[in-house]
Design an enzyme around this catalytic site. Structure first.
Site, PDB file in Angstrom:
ATOM      1  CE  LYS A 294      -3.766   1.228   3.337  1.00 45.91           C
ATOM      2  NZ  LYS A 294      -2.936   2.201   4.292  1.00 45.91           N
TER       3      LYS A 294
HETATM    4  C1  E4P Z   1      -6.642   3.337   4.960  1.00 48.63           C
HETATM    5  O1  E4P Z   1      -6.227   2.271   4.790  1.00 48.63           O
HETATM    6  C2  E4P Z   1      -6.241   4.289   6.162  1.00 48.63           C
HETATM    7  O2  E4P Z   1      -5.801   3.327   7.279  1.00 48.63           O
HETATM    8  C3  E4P Z   1      -7.029   4.860   6.951  1.00 48.63           C
HETATM    9  O3  E4P Z   1      -8.416   4.423   6.683  1.00 48.63           O
HETATM   10  C4  E4P Z   1      -6.752   6.246   7.130  1.00 48.63           C
HETATM   11  O4  E4P Z   1      -7.936   7.132   7.486  1.00 48.63           O
HETATM   12  P1  E4P Z   1      -7.980   7.872   8.932  1.00 48.63           P
HETATM   13  O5  E4P Z   1      -6.789   8.024   9.669  1.00 48.63           O
HETATM   14  O6  E4P Z   1      -8.772   8.857   8.712  1.00 48.63           O
HETATM   15  O7  E4P Z   1      -8.810   6.525   9.766  1.00 48.63           O
END
Ligand code: E4P
Length: 214
Positions: free
Chosen positions: A85
């Site tokens: 990712k």
């Molecule tokens: C996605 O893979 C991220 O881990 C995550 O959803 C980031 O968003 P947040 O920090 O606003 O929850």
């Protein structure tokens, strides 16, 4: 449609595996930092406690070479399960093309624009990951972003899927799918809250009252 857990907690992963409808995990460096100082060793623990399905691992290194080596090391732990990712930058697009060529599945994360979706498609990414709640707080609105990404991928007849993330409520989860996301990832409390509805709860109380439990 696939529902994933957005967490790096081993306890959350074990609990999500018990829910029966969660098919994988997404992590990020901030979530990892809450749990461990050794993210690759921790990834192994997550893979063990959640024994099937994709686990998205985001390198903690930020240079091109550091991301490349960490993504390769992560993928080597479970080549069929780990998805690299990468935040949607020029370096990440270039790296995703290289890793995809090596057979490592990649996702572009922190995606907010159709131009980023276009590049993810070109790099052969399996997912783009828009941050719905963050977009709702800072730009046109999270669901508008999802809509525009879906339109771009449809125009390209792309196999790249939209994995909606940064979801803070069950409404954001279902709205993301209704606006064009293929898959969703959310924290454990949001996943547990998906079936909650006051009328369902009152019906359950009514049925239970009709048959007092011994
Ligand atoms: C996605 O893979 C991220 O881990 C995550 O959803 C980031 O968003 P947040 O920090 O606003 O929850």
């Amino acid at each position: 449609m696939t529902i994933l857990l957005d967490s790096a907690s081993v306890d959350d992963a074990a609990a999500a595996a018990e829910l029966g409808f969660v098919r994988g995990i997404t992590t990020n460096p901030a979530l990892m930092a809450r749990e461990t100082k050794e993210p690759l060793a921790h990834l192994e623990r997550l893979l063990a406690v959640f024994p099937e399905g994709p686990v998205c691992y985001q390198p903690t290194g930020t240079s091109f070479a550091a991301m490349r080596e960490e993504a390769r090391a992560a993928a080597s732990l479970a080549p069929d399960r780990v998805v690299a990712k990468l935040p949607a930058t020029l370096d990440a697009v270039r790296l995703a093309g290289i890793l995809t060529g090596e057979g490592i599945r990649c996702a572009l994360t922190a995606v907010y624009s159709p131009a980023q979706a276009l590049l993810a498609h070109e790099a052969g990414c399996v997912w783009i990951i828009p941050y719905v709640d963050r977009a709702a707080r800072h730009s046109d609105g999270g669901l508008t972003v999802v809509n525009s990404l879906a339109a771009m991928l449809a125009r390209l007849q792309s196999d790249t899927r939209i994995l909606a993330a940064s979801l803070k409520s069950s409404v954001q989860v279902s709205d993301s799918i209704l606006h064009g996301a293929h898959d969703v990832t959310a924290p454990l409390d949001v996943l547990r809250g998906l079936p909650a509805h006051p009328l369902t709860e009152s019906a359950v109380r009514e049925f239970a009252a009709a048959w007092p439990q011994t």
